[in-house]
Design a protein around this motif. Sequence first.
Motif, PDB file in Angstrom:
ATOM      1  N   TYR A   1     -13.182 -18.967   3.563  1.00 22.90           N
ATOM      2  CA  TYR A   1     -12.290 -17.835   3.094  1.00 22.90           C
ATOM      3  C   TYR A   1     -10.957 -18.315   3.779  1.00 22.90           C
ATOM      4  CZ  TYR A   1     -12.412 -15.156   7.205  1.00 22.90           C
ATOM      5  OH  TYR A   1     -12.306 -14.543   8.468  1.00 22.90           O
TER       6      TYR A   1
ATOM      7  N   TYR B   1      -8.418 -20.028   2.051  1.00 22.93           N
ATOM      8  CA  TYR B   1      -7.412 -19.362   1.244  1.00 22.93           C
ATOM      9  C   TYR B   1      -6.412 -18.542   2.047  1.00 22.93           C
ATOM     10  CZ  TYR B   1     -10.392 -20.199  -2.873  1.00 22.93           C
ATOM     11  OH  TYR B   1     -11.233 -20.736  -3.617  1.00 22.93           O
ATOM     12  N   LEU B   2      -6.538 -18.179   3.418  1.00 20.67           N
ATOM     13  CA  LEU B   2      -5.596 -17.381   4.278  1.00 20.67           C
ATOM     14  C   LEU B   2      -4.605 -18.107   4.447  1.00 20.67           C
ATOM     15  CD1 LEU B   2      -7.982 -15.197   5.926  1.00 20.67           C
ATOM     16  CD2 LEU B   2      -6.901 -14.715   3.908  1.00 20.67           C
ATOM     17  N   THR B   3      -4.996 -19.479   5.262  1.00 16.23           N
ATOM     18  CA  THR B   3      -3.843 -20.474   6.028  1.00 16.23           C
ATOM     19  C   THR B   3      -4.102 -21.843   5.238  1.00 16.23           C
ATOM     20  OG1 THR B   3      -5.306 -20.394   7.757  1.00 16.23           O
ATOM     21  CG2 THR B   3      -3.735 -18.954   7.895  1.00 16.23           C
ATOM     22  N   PRO B   4      -3.771 -22.185   3.951  1.00 12.68           N
ATOM     23  CA  PRO B   4      -3.836 -23.204   3.465  1.00 12.68           C
ATOM     24  C   PRO B   4      -2.973 -24.207   3.945  1.00 12.68           C
ATOM     25  CG  PRO B   4      -2.976 -21.872   1.666  1.00 12.68           C
ATOM     26  CD  PRO B   4      -3.063 -21.019   3.016  1.00 12.68           C
ATOM     27  N   HIS B   5      -3.180 -25.387   4.170  1.00 13.93           N
ATOM     28  CA  HIS B   5      -2.055 -26.494   4.581  1.00 13.93           C
ATOM     29  C   HIS B   5      -1.820 -27.335   3.260  1.00 13.93           C
ATOM     30  CE1 HIS B   5       0.141 -29.323   6.683  1.00 13.93           C
ATOM     31  NE2 HIS B   5      -0.108 -28.691   7.924  1.00 13.93           N
TER      32      HIS B   5
END
Lengths: 391, 156
Positions: free
Chosen positions: A82, A85-89
Amino acid sequence: MQGVNGFMYPNEVQLQWSVLIVLYPFITGLVAGAFILASLVRIFHVEAVRPTYRLAMLTALAFLLVAPLPLQLHLGHPERSYEMYLTPHRTSAMAMFGFVYLWYLMAVLVAEIWLDYRRDIVIMSQSATDWKRWIYRVMTLGSSNISPRALEIDDRVGWLITLVGIPSAFLLHGYVGFIFGSIKANPWWSSPLMPVVFIFSAMVSGIAAVMLLYMLSARLRKEPIDMRCVDTIARYLFYIFIIDFSLEMLDLVHRIYEADESFRSLDFMVHTRLYFSQIILQIFAGTLAPVVLLGLAQVVKLPELARKRIYGIAGSLTLIGIFAMRWNVVIGGQLFSKSFLGYTTYKMGLITREGLLMAMLLSLLPLFFLWVLAKLLPPWYQEQDAITAAG
Amino acid sequence: MSNFRDTGHLFRFAGIFVAAILIFLAIRGWLVPHTFGQYGHYRGAALNEIAAKPVHFAGHQSCETCHADIAEKKSSGKHASVHCEACHGPLAAHADDPSIQPAKIDTAVLCAQCHETSAAKPKGFPEVETASHSNGVSCETCHQPHSPALEAGGAQ
Protein backbone atom coordinates in the motif's frame (compact mmCIF):
# COMPACT_ATOMS: atom_id res chain seq x y z
CA MET A 1 27.96 -24.52 -14.41
CA GLN A 2 24.88 -26.57 -15.21
CA GLY A 3 22.44 -24.90 -17.58
CA VAL A 4 24.87 -22.11 -18.47
CA ASN A 5 26.66 -21.94 -21.81
CA GLY A 6 29.35 -19.47 -22.71
CA PHE A 7 29.95 -16.28 -20.78
CA MET A 8 27.35 -15.06 -18.29
CA TYR A 9 27.84 -12.25 -15.80
CA PRO A 10 27.27 -13.55 -12.24
CA ASN A 11 24.00 -11.65 -11.79
CA GLU A 12 22.57 -13.09 -15.02
CA VAL A 13 22.89 -16.78 -14.21
CA GLN A 14 19.69 -16.95 -12.18
CA LEU A 15 16.49 -15.41 -13.58
CA GLN A 16 14.92 -12.69 -11.46
CA TRP A 17 11.50 -12.67 -13.12
CA SER A 18 9.70 -15.97 -12.87
CA VAL A 19 6.62 -17.59 -14.41
CA LEU A 20 4.44 -15.31 -12.24
CA ILE A 21 5.75 -12.32 -14.18
CA VAL A 22 4.72 -14.19 -17.33
CA LEU A 23 1.27 -14.67 -15.88
CA TYR A 24 0.87 -11.02 -14.94
CA PRO A 25 0.82 -9.49 -18.47
CA PHE A 26 -1.21 -12.50 -19.62
CA ILE A 27 -3.92 -11.81 -17.03
CA THR A 28 -4.00 -8.03 -17.55
CA GLY A 29 -4.16 -8.71 -21.28
CA LEU A 30 -7.28 -10.79 -20.80
CA VAL A 31 -8.82 -7.92 -18.81
CA ALA A 32 -8.11 -5.34 -21.49
CA GLY A 33 -9.25 -7.66 -24.29
CA ALA A 34 -12.48 -8.64 -22.55
CA PHE A 35 -13.28 -4.97 -21.96
CA ILE A 36 -12.63 -4.07 -25.60
CA LEU A 37 -15.06 -6.83 -26.62
CA ALA A 38 -17.67 -5.37 -24.28
CA SER A 39 -17.08 -1.92 -25.75
CA LEU A 40 -18.00 -3.29 -29.18
CA VAL A 41 -21.58 -3.44 -27.91
CA ARG A 42 -21.64 -0.18 -25.98
CA ILE A 43 -19.69 2.16 -28.22
CA PHE A 44 -19.56 0.55 -31.62
CA HIS A 45 -23.11 -0.86 -31.47
CA VAL A 46 -22.16 -4.36 -32.66
CA GLU A 47 -25.46 -5.81 -31.48
CA ALA A 48 -24.58 -9.37 -32.55
CA VAL A 49 -22.12 -9.77 -29.65
CA ARG A 50 -24.56 -8.45 -27.02
CA PRO A 51 -25.05 -11.94 -25.46
CA THR A 52 -21.42 -11.76 -24.30
CA TYR A 53 -21.50 -8.15 -23.07
CA ARG A 54 -22.11 -8.85 -19.41
CA LEU A 55 -19.97 -11.98 -19.41
CA ALA A 56 -17.10 -9.93 -20.88
CA MET A 57 -17.48 -7.26 -18.18
CA LEU A 58 -17.53 -9.84 -15.36
CA THR A 59 -14.58 -11.68 -16.93
CA ALA A 60 -12.62 -8.43 -17.02
CA LEU A 61 -13.46 -7.77 -13.36
CA ALA A 62 -12.63 -11.33 -12.21
CA PHE A 63 -9.24 -11.28 -13.95
CA LEU A 64 -8.47 -7.72 -12.84
CA LEU A 65 -8.99 -8.73 -9.19
CA VAL A 66 -6.33 -11.43 -9.62
CA ALA A 67 -3.93 -9.29 -11.73
CA PRO A 68 -1.87 -7.85 -8.83
CA LEU A 69 -1.51 -11.20 -7.02
CA PRO A 70 1.38 -12.52 -9.15
CA LEU A 71 3.25 -9.28 -8.42
CA GLN A 72 2.52 -9.51 -4.70
CA LEU A 73 3.77 -13.09 -4.59
CA HIS A 74 6.85 -12.24 -6.62
CA LEU A 75 7.83 -9.21 -4.55
CA GLY A 76 6.90 -10.58 -1.13
CA HIS A 77 5.89 -8.32 1.76
CA PRO A 78 2.33 -7.63 0.62
CA GLU A 79 1.84 -5.70 3.86
CA ARG A 80 4.08 -2.98 2.41
CA SER A 81 2.43 -2.77 -1.00
CA TYR A 82 0.00 0.00 0.00
CA GLU A 83 3.01 2.30 0.47
CA MET A 84 3.15 2.58 -3.31
CA TYR A 85 -0.10 4.55 -3.07
CA LEU A 86 1.02 6.68 -0.12
CA THR A 87 4.34 7.90 -1.48
CA PRO A 88 4.42 7.14 -5.21
CA HIS A 89 7.43 8.25 -7.20
CA ARG A 90 6.60 9.93 -10.47
CA THR A 91 9.51 8.30 -12.28
CA SER A 92 8.38 4.81 -11.31
CA ALA A 93 6.19 3.33 -14.02
CA MET A 94 5.08 0.59 -11.65
CA ALA A 95 4.00 3.08 -8.96
CA MET A 96 1.99 5.03 -11.51
CA PHE A 97 0.43 1.77 -12.62
CA GLY A 98 -1.00 1.34 -9.13
CA PHE A 99 -3.21 4.34 -9.85
CA VAL A 100 -4.06 3.18 -13.36
CA TYR A 101 -5.10 -0.16 -11.86
CA LEU A 102 -7.32 1.47 -9.22
CA TRP A 103 -8.83 3.83 -11.75
CA TYR A 104 -9.60 1.00 -14.13
CA LEU A 105 -10.99 -1.23 -11.39
CA MET A 106 -13.17 1.30 -9.61
CA ALA A 107 -13.96 4.13 -12.02
CA VAL A 108 -14.38 1.96 -15.09
CA LEU A 109 -15.24 -1.68 -14.41
CA VAL A 110 -17.10 -1.49 -11.09
CA ALA A 111 -18.94 1.68 -12.13
CA GLU A 112 -19.99 0.27 -15.49
CA ILE A 113 -21.05 -3.10 -14.09
CA TRP A 114 -23.02 -1.39 -11.34
CA LEU A 115 -24.82 0.88 -13.79
CA ASP A 116 -25.58 -1.96 -16.17
CA TYR A 117 -26.87 -4.27 -13.44
CA ARG A 118 -28.58 -1.61 -11.30
CA ARG A 119 -32.05 -2.43 -12.55
CA ASP A 120 -31.54 -6.14 -11.85
CA ILE A 121 -29.96 -5.40 -8.48
CA VAL A 122 -32.97 -3.33 -7.39
CA ILE A 123 -35.42 -6.01 -8.55
CA MET A 124 -33.40 -8.79 -6.89
CA SER A 125 -33.11 -6.80 -3.65
CA GLN A 126 -36.90 -6.99 -3.50
CA SER A 127 -37.43 -10.52 -4.82
CA ALA A 128 -34.50 -12.45 -3.26
CA THR A 129 -35.34 -14.12 0.02
CA ASP A 130 -32.14 -15.42 1.57
CA TRP A 131 -28.86 -13.70 2.55
CA LYS A 132 -28.46 -12.52 -1.02
CA ARG A 133 -31.20 -10.00 -0.37
CA TRP A 134 -28.89 -8.11 2.00
CA ILE A 135 -26.03 -8.12 -0.47
CA TYR A 136 -28.31 -6.73 -3.18
CA ARG A 137 -29.68 -4.15 -0.76
CA VAL A 138 -26.19 -2.88 -0.03
CA MET A 139 -25.47 -2.85 -3.76
CA THR A 140 -28.48 -0.63 -4.47
CA LEU A 141 -26.84 2.03 -2.26
CA GLY A 142 -30.27 2.67 -0.81
CA SER A 143 -31.80 3.82 -4.08
CA SER A 144 -34.52 1.75 -5.71
CA ASN A 145 -35.28 4.26 -8.42
CA ILE A 146 -35.51 2.32 -11.68
CA SER A 147 -37.83 4.65 -13.48
CA PRO A 148 -37.39 4.75 -17.29
CA ARG A 149 -35.77 8.18 -16.96
CA ALA A 150 -33.29 6.97 -14.32
CA LEU A 151 -32.37 3.93 -16.45
CA GLU A 152 -31.93 6.13 -19.48
CA ILE A 153 -29.52 8.32 -17.52
CA ASP A 154 -27.69 5.16 -16.34
CA ASP A 155 -27.34 4.09 -19.94
CA ARG A 156 -25.88 7.42 -21.00
CA VAL A 157 -23.46 7.56 -18.09
CA GLY A 158 -22.49 3.92 -18.81
CA TRP A 159 -21.76 4.86 -22.41
CA LEU A 160 -19.54 7.72 -21.22
CA ILE A 161 -17.71 5.41 -18.81
CA THR A 162 -17.08 2.88 -21.59
CA LEU A 163 -15.77 5.69 -23.76
CA VAL A 164 -13.31 6.60 -21.01
CA GLY A 165 -12.73 2.89 -20.42
CA ILE A 166 -11.32 2.20 -23.89
CA PRO A 167 -8.25 4.46 -23.49
CA SER A 168 -8.01 3.21 -19.89
CA ALA A 169 -7.85 -0.38 -21.11
CA PHE A 170 -5.21 0.66 -23.65
CA LEU A 171 -3.32 2.48 -20.89
CA LEU A 172 -3.55 -0.55 -18.58
CA HIS A 173 -2.02 -2.93 -21.04
CA GLY A 174 0.09 -0.39 -22.87
CA TYR A 175 1.82 0.22 -19.54
CA VAL A 176 2.70 -3.48 -19.24
CA GLY A 177 4.33 -3.31 -22.67
CA PHE A 178 5.94 0.00 -21.68
CA ILE A 179 7.59 -1.64 -18.64
CA PHE A 180 9.46 -3.97 -21.01
CA GLY A 181 9.80 -1.67 -24.01
CA SER A 182 11.43 1.09 -21.96
CA ILE A 183 14.30 -1.06 -20.64
CA LYS A 184 16.99 0.16 -22.97
CA ALA A 185 19.64 -2.15 -21.49
CA ASN A 186 17.80 -5.18 -22.83
CA PRO A 187 17.70 -5.40 -26.64
CA TRP A 188 15.11 -8.20 -26.53
CA TRP A 189 12.64 -5.83 -24.86
CA SER A 190 13.70 -2.33 -25.81
CA SER A 191 11.35 -1.37 -28.62
CA PRO A 192 8.75 1.40 -28.91
CA LEU A 193 6.54 -1.15 -30.66
CA MET A 194 6.30 -3.20 -27.48
CA PRO A 195 3.29 -1.37 -25.90
CA VAL A 196 1.40 -1.50 -29.21
CA VAL A 197 2.11 -5.20 -29.70
CA PHE A 198 1.01 -5.84 -26.11
CA ILE A 199 -2.27 -3.97 -26.63
CA PHE A 200 -3.19 -5.88 -29.75
CA SER A 201 -2.16 -9.23 -28.32
CA ALA A 202 -4.23 -8.35 -25.24
CA MET A 203 -7.27 -7.73 -27.43
CA VAL A 204 -6.70 -11.03 -29.20
CA SER A 205 -6.36 -13.04 -25.96
CA GLY A 206 -9.28 -11.31 -24.19
CA ILE A 207 -11.66 -11.76 -27.10
CA ALA A 208 -10.63 -15.42 -27.48
CA ALA A 209 -11.08 -16.00 -23.73
CA VAL A 210 -14.60 -14.50 -23.64
CA MET A 211 -15.57 -16.45 -26.77
CA LEU A 212 -14.43 -19.70 -25.15
CA LEU A 213 -16.07 -18.84 -21.82
CA TYR A 214 -19.33 -18.02 -23.57
CA MET A 215 -19.30 -21.29 -25.52
CA LEU A 216 -18.32 -23.27 -22.43
CA SER A 217 -20.95 -21.63 -20.20
CA ALA A 218 -23.67 -22.24 -22.82
CA ARG A 219 -22.65 -25.89 -22.95
CA LEU A 220 -22.61 -26.24 -19.16
CA ARG A 221 -26.00 -24.54 -18.90
CA LYS A 222 -27.29 -26.76 -21.74
CA GLU A 223 -28.36 -23.76 -23.75
CA PRO A 224 -27.94 -23.22 -27.48
CA ILE A 225 -24.93 -21.13 -28.53
CA ASP A 226 -25.93 -17.94 -30.34
CA MET A 227 -24.01 -18.66 -33.56
CA ARG A 228 -24.50 -15.15 -34.91
CA CYS A 229 -22.76 -13.90 -31.78
CA VAL A 230 -19.76 -16.29 -31.90
CA ASP A 231 -19.44 -15.85 -35.68
CA THR A 232 -19.15 -12.09 -35.14
CA ILE A 233 -16.68 -12.49 -32.27
CA ALA A 234 -14.60 -14.89 -34.40
CA ARG A 235 -14.64 -12.38 -37.25
CA TYR A 236 -13.35 -9.58 -34.98
CA LEU A 237 -10.81 -11.97 -33.47
CA PHE A 238 -9.59 -12.78 -36.97
CA TYR A 239 -9.24 -9.10 -37.95
CA ILE A 240 -7.43 -8.10 -34.77
CA PHE A 241 -5.23 -11.18 -34.99
CA ILE A 242 -4.14 -10.10 -38.48
CA ILE A 243 -3.17 -6.66 -37.14
CA ASP A 244 -1.41 -8.22 -34.12
CA PHE A 245 0.53 -10.68 -36.29
CA SER A 246 1.49 -7.92 -38.74
CA LEU A 247 2.83 -5.78 -35.90
CA GLU A 248 4.83 -8.66 -34.47
CA MET A 249 6.25 -9.44 -37.90
CA LEU A 250 7.03 -5.74 -38.41
CA ASP A 251 8.98 -5.82 -35.15
CA LEU A 252 10.79 -8.97 -36.29
CA VAL A 253 11.61 -7.64 -39.76
CA HIS A 254 12.82 -4.40 -38.20
CA ARG A 255 15.15 -6.32 -35.89
CA ILE A 256 16.46 -8.48 -38.73
CA TYR A 257 17.02 -5.52 -41.03
CA GLU A 258 18.58 -3.35 -38.33
CA ALA A 259 20.74 -6.31 -37.17
CA ASP A 260 22.42 -4.39 -34.37
CA GLU A 261 25.18 -5.83 -32.17
CA SER A 262 22.69 -7.99 -30.24
CA PHE A 263 21.13 -9.61 -33.30
CA ARG A 264 23.36 -12.67 -33.70
CA SER A 265 23.01 -13.54 -30.04
CA LEU A 266 19.21 -13.13 -30.03
CA ASP A 267 18.89 -14.98 -33.34
CA PHE A 268 20.87 -17.88 -31.90
CA MET A 269 18.63 -17.88 -28.81
CA VAL A 270 15.45 -18.02 -30.93
CA HIS A 271 16.86 -20.96 -32.87
CA THR A 272 17.93 -22.88 -29.78
CA ARG A 273 16.48 -22.18 -26.31
CA LEU A 274 13.34 -20.40 -27.48
CA TYR A 275 12.75 -22.57 -30.53
CA PHE A 276 9.87 -24.55 -29.07
CA SER A 277 8.14 -21.70 -27.21
CA GLN A 278 8.67 -19.05 -29.90
CA ILE A 279 8.72 -20.76 -33.30
CA ILE A 280 6.54 -23.80 -32.58
CA LEU A 281 4.14 -22.57 -29.88
CA GLN A 282 3.87 -18.83 -30.44
CA ILE A 283 4.21 -18.45 -34.20
CA PHE A 284 2.99 -21.73 -35.71
CA ALA A 285 0.58 -23.26 -33.15
CA GLY A 286 -0.51 -20.05 -31.41
CA THR A 287 -0.73 -17.59 -34.33
CA LEU A 288 -0.65 -19.10 -37.82
CA ALA A 289 -2.86 -22.09 -36.98
CA PRO A 290 -5.69 -20.04 -35.37
CA VAL A 291 -5.44 -17.35 -38.08
CA VAL A 292 -5.78 -20.02 -40.79
CA LEU A 293 -8.66 -21.72 -38.93
CA LEU A 294 -10.50 -18.43 -38.32
CA GLY A 295 -9.83 -17.37 -41.92
CA LEU A 296 -11.21 -20.66 -43.14
CA ALA A 297 -14.43 -20.04 -41.23
CA GLN A 298 -14.64 -16.64 -42.95
CA VAL A 299 -14.22 -17.78 -46.53
CA VAL A 300 -15.80 -21.27 -46.53
CA LYS A 301 -19.42 -21.83 -45.63
CA LEU A 302 -19.13 -24.42 -42.90
CA PRO A 303 -21.87 -26.17 -40.93
CA GLU A 304 -22.57 -25.00 -37.38
CA LEU A 305 -20.84 -27.90 -35.64
CA ALA A 306 -17.66 -27.45 -37.67
CA ARG A 307 -17.62 -23.72 -36.88
CA LYS A 308 -18.07 -24.39 -33.18
CA ARG A 309 -15.16 -26.83 -33.23
CA ILE A 310 -13.00 -24.44 -35.22
CA TYR A 311 -13.73 -21.58 -32.82
CA GLY A 312 -13.04 -23.82 -29.82
CA ILE A 313 -9.70 -25.02 -31.21
CA ALA A 314 -8.69 -21.59 -32.57
CA GLY A 315 -9.61 -19.89 -29.26
CA SER A 316 -7.62 -22.39 -27.20
CA LEU A 317 -4.61 -22.18 -29.54
CA THR A 318 -4.80 -18.38 -29.37
CA LEU A 319 -4.60 -18.40 -25.57
CA ILE A 320 -1.68 -20.84 -25.67
CA GLY A 321 0.04 -18.66 -28.30
CA ILE A 322 -0.43 -15.42 -26.35
CA PHE A 323 0.79 -17.09 -23.16
CA ALA A 324 3.83 -18.30 -25.12
CA MET A 325 4.36 -14.73 -26.37
CA ARG A 326 4.40 -13.43 -22.77
CA TRP A 327 6.72 -16.29 -21.83
CA ASN A 328 9.12 -15.49 -24.67
CA VAL A 329 9.19 -11.82 -23.77
CA VAL A 330 9.64 -12.23 -20.01
CA ILE A 331 11.75 -15.40 -19.81
CA GLY A 332 13.47 -14.95 -23.20
CA GLY A 333 14.67 -11.49 -22.19
CA GLN A 334 16.58 -13.00 -19.28
CA LEU A 335 18.13 -16.05 -20.95
CA PHE A 336 20.97 -14.29 -22.76
CA SER A 337 23.97 -12.44 -21.38
CA LYS A 338 24.41 -8.70 -21.93
CA SER A 339 27.85 -9.67 -23.18
CA PHE A 340 25.98 -11.49 -26.01
CA LEU A 341 28.32 -14.41 -25.44
CA GLY A 342 26.35 -16.72 -23.17
CA TYR A 343 22.99 -18.18 -22.26
CA THR A 344 21.39 -19.42 -19.09
CA THR A 345 18.40 -21.66 -18.36
CA TYR A 346 15.15 -20.98 -16.52
CA LYS A 347 14.42 -23.65 -13.95
CA MET A 348 10.86 -23.34 -12.72
CA GLY A 349 10.08 -24.39 -9.17
CA LEU A 350 7.16 -26.70 -8.50
CA ILE A 351 5.81 -26.10 -5.01
CA THR A 352 7.46 -22.77 -4.34
CA ARG A 353 6.09 -19.25 -3.92
CA GLU A 354 6.78 -18.57 -7.60
CA GLY A 355 6.48 -22.10 -8.89
CA LEU A 356 4.28 -24.00 -11.31
CA LEU A 357 1.56 -24.88 -8.79
CA MET A 358 1.17 -21.27 -7.71
CA ALA A 359 0.95 -20.20 -11.37
CA MET A 360 -1.76 -22.80 -11.99
CA LEU A 361 -3.64 -21.69 -8.89
CA LEU A 362 -3.50 -18.05 -10.00
CA SER A 363 -4.75 -19.07 -13.45
CA LEU A 364 -7.74 -20.84 -11.95
CA LEU A 365 -8.54 -18.20 -9.33
CA PRO A 366 -10.11 -15.72 -11.83
CA LEU A 367 -12.43 -18.49 -13.02
CA PHE A 368 -13.55 -19.05 -9.44
CA PHE A 369 -14.10 -15.29 -9.02
CA LEU A 370 -16.05 -15.29 -12.29
CA TRP A 371 -18.22 -18.16 -11.01
CA VAL A 372 -18.99 -16.21 -7.80
CA LEU A 373 -19.70 -13.02 -9.76
CA ALA A 374 -21.94 -14.89 -12.21
CA LYS A 375 -23.90 -16.39 -9.30
CA LEU A 376 -24.39 -12.94 -7.80
CA LEU A 377 -24.89 -10.99 -11.01
CA PRO A 378 -26.11 -13.45 -13.66
CA PRO A 379 -24.74 -12.44 -17.06
CA TRP A 380 -27.13 -14.77 -18.91
CA TYR A 381 -29.79 -12.89 -20.78
CA GLN A 382 -32.43 -15.60 -20.27
CA GLU A 383 -32.14 -15.05 -16.52
CA GLN A 384 -32.35 -11.33 -17.05
CA ASP A 385 -35.73 -11.88 -18.68
CA ALA A 386 -36.79 -13.95 -15.67
CA ILE A 387 -35.68 -11.12 -13.36
CA THR A 388 -37.72 -8.67 -15.40
CA ALA A 389 -40.73 -10.98 -15.13
CA ALA A 390 -40.23 -11.19 -11.34
CA GLY A 391 -40.12 -7.40 -11.17
CA MET B 1 -36.39 18.37 -9.57
CA SER B 2 -37.31 15.14 -11.34
CA ASN B 3 -33.87 15.10 -12.96
CA PHE B 4 -32.26 15.36 -9.57
CA ARG B 5 -34.42 12.51 -8.25
CA ASP B 6 -33.52 10.29 -11.20
CA THR B 7 -29.80 10.95 -10.77
CA GLY B 8 -29.80 10.56 -6.97
CA HIS B 9 -28.25 7.08 -7.10
CA LEU B 10 -25.37 8.44 -9.20
CA PHE B 11 -24.64 11.03 -6.53
CA ARG B 12 -24.62 8.26 -3.93
CA PHE B 13 -22.16 6.29 -6.04
CA ALA B 14 -20.00 9.38 -6.55
CA GLY B 15 -20.30 10.08 -2.81
CA ILE B 16 -18.66 6.72 -2.03
CA PHE B 17 -15.74 7.68 -4.29
CA VAL B 18 -15.37 11.08 -2.66
CA ALA B 19 -15.55 9.48 0.81
CA ALA B 20 -12.95 6.87 -0.20
CA ILE B 21 -10.61 9.59 -1.50
CA LEU B 22 -11.04 11.63 1.71
CA ILE B 23 -10.41 8.55 3.88
CA PHE B 24 -7.33 7.77 1.76
CA LEU B 25 -6.01 11.32 2.20
CA ALA B 26 -6.64 11.17 5.96
CA ILE B 27 -4.84 7.82 6.26
CA ARG B 28 -2.03 9.14 4.09
CA GLY B 29 -1.62 12.21 6.28
CA TRP B 30 -1.49 9.98 9.34
CA LEU B 31 0.83 7.28 8.00
CA VAL B 32 3.36 9.23 5.92
CA PRO B 33 6.12 10.52 8.24
CA HIS B 34 6.24 14.32 8.50
CA THR B 35 9.83 14.52 7.34
CA PHE B 36 9.11 12.57 4.15
CA GLY B 37 10.14 14.69 1.16
CA GLN B 38 12.18 17.13 3.28
CA TYR B 39 15.31 16.57 1.15
CA GLY B 40 14.12 14.09 -1.47
CA HIS B 41 11.93 11.07 -1.99
CA TYR B 42 12.72 9.62 1.43
CA ARG B 43 12.19 10.32 5.13
CA GLY B 44 14.40 13.28 6.09
CA ALA B 45 14.76 12.15 9.72
CA ALA B 46 16.31 8.89 8.49
CA LEU B 47 19.61 10.75 7.85
CA ASN B 48 20.15 11.58 11.53
CA GLU B 49 18.94 8.15 12.61
CA ILE B 50 21.44 6.45 10.32
CA ALA B 51 24.22 8.84 11.38
CA ALA B 52 23.51 8.00 15.05
CA LYS B 53 24.02 4.27 14.47
CA PRO B 54 27.24 2.78 15.89
CA VAL B 55 30.14 2.42 13.44
CA HIS B 56 31.01 -1.22 12.73
CA PHE B 57 34.01 -0.80 10.42
CA ALA B 58 37.27 0.57 11.81
CA GLY B 59 38.96 1.24 8.45
CA HIS B 60 42.29 -0.26 7.34
CA GLN B 61 44.29 2.68 8.75
CA SER B 62 43.17 1.72 12.27
CA CYS B 63 44.26 -1.88 11.69
CA GLU B 64 47.64 -0.80 10.34
CA THR B 65 48.54 1.26 13.44
CA CYS B 66 48.87 -1.95 15.48
CA HIS B 67 49.45 -4.57 12.77
CA ALA B 68 52.18 -2.78 10.84
CA ASP B 69 54.03 -6.05 10.13
CA ILE B 70 50.98 -7.55 8.40
CA ALA B 71 50.34 -4.28 6.54
CA GLU B 72 53.86 -4.30 5.19
CA LYS B 73 53.66 -7.93 4.16
CA LYS B 74 50.34 -7.28 2.46
CA SER B 75 51.52 -4.13 0.66
CA SER B 76 53.98 -6.05 -1.50
CA GLY B 77 51.64 -8.93 -2.38
CA LYS B 78 48.70 -9.60 -4.68
CA HIS B 79 46.20 -8.73 -1.94
CA ALA B 80 47.61 -5.20 -1.46
CA SER B 81 44.39 -3.59 -2.62
CA VAL B 82 42.15 -5.85 -0.50
CA HIS B 83 41.33 -4.03 2.73
CA CYS B 84 41.59 -5.87 6.06
CA GLU B 85 37.88 -5.88 6.87
CA ALA B 86 36.95 -7.24 3.45
CA CYS B 87 38.10 -10.65 4.77
CA HIS B 88 38.08 -10.22 8.55
CA GLY B 89 34.71 -8.50 8.74
CA PRO B 90 33.79 -5.28 10.63
CA LEU B 91 36.26 -4.78 13.48
CA ALA B 92 35.48 -1.39 15.09
CA ALA B 93 34.77 -3.14 18.41
CA HIS B 94 38.19 -4.85 18.27
CA ALA B 95 39.93 -1.56 17.38
CA ASP B 96 38.32 0.16 20.37
CA ASP B 97 39.03 -2.70 22.72
CA PRO B 98 41.79 -5.10 21.54
CA SER B 99 40.71 -7.68 24.14
CA ILE B 100 37.66 -8.37 21.94
CA GLN B 101 39.01 -10.96 19.54
CA PRO B 102 37.70 -11.18 15.98
CA ALA B 103 36.06 -14.43 14.93
CA LYS B 104 38.32 -17.10 13.41
CA ILE B 105 38.10 -17.24 9.62
CA ASP B 106 37.47 -20.50 7.79
CA THR B 107 39.68 -19.92 4.74
CA ALA B 108 38.25 -22.96 2.93
CA VAL B 109 34.99 -21.00 2.66
CA LEU B 110 36.26 -17.39 2.55
CA CYS B 111 38.85 -17.75 -0.23
CA ALA B 112 36.39 -19.63 -2.46
CA GLN B 113 34.10 -16.59 -2.47
CA CYS B 114 36.56 -14.87 -4.81
CA HIS B 115 38.67 -17.68 -6.22
CA GLU B 116 36.10 -20.36 -7.14
CA THR B 117 36.14 -20.97 -10.89
CA SER B 118 33.54 -18.97 -12.81
CA ALA B 119 33.30 -18.17 -16.51
CA ALA B 120 32.32 -14.60 -15.62
CA LYS B 121 35.71 -13.74 -14.06
CA PRO B 122 38.32 -11.76 -15.98
CA LYS B 123 41.16 -13.51 -17.77
CA GLY B 124 44.18 -14.06 -15.55
CA PHE B 125 42.26 -13.98 -12.28
CA PRO B 126 43.45 -16.88 -10.08
CA GLU B 127 40.63 -19.42 -10.01
CA VAL B 128 40.39 -22.99 -8.73
CA GLU B 129 37.74 -25.64 -8.45
CA THR B 130 37.97 -26.01 -4.70
CA ALA B 131 36.35 -29.45 -4.64
CA SER B 132 39.19 -31.00 -6.68
CA HIS B 133 41.91 -28.49 -5.68
CA SER B 134 41.78 -28.74 -1.89
CA ASN B 135 38.81 -30.94 -1.02
CA GLY B 136 37.85 -28.96 2.10
CA VAL B 137 41.39 -28.43 3.44
CA SER B 138 41.94 -24.85 4.63
CA CYS B 139 43.64 -22.71 2.00
CA GLU B 140 46.12 -21.29 4.53
CA THR B 141 47.60 -24.76 4.96
CA CYS B 142 49.54 -24.06 1.75
CA HIS B 143 48.91 -20.36 0.97
CA GLN B 144 49.80 -17.23 2.91
CA PRO B 145 46.57 -15.19 2.73
CA HIS B 146 48.23 -11.81 3.41
CA SER B 147 50.68 -12.23 0.55
CA PRO B 148 49.86 -15.20 -1.63
CA ALA B 149 52.53 -14.56 -4.28
CA LEU B 150 55.60 -16.87 -4.47
CA GLU B 151 58.23 -14.18 -3.92
CA ALA B 152 56.57 -13.16 -0.63
CA GLY B 153 57.34 -16.60 0.73
CA GLY B 154 53.90 -18.10 0.29
CA ALA B 155 53.18 -21.24 -1.66
CA GLN B 156 51.61 -20.89 -5.17
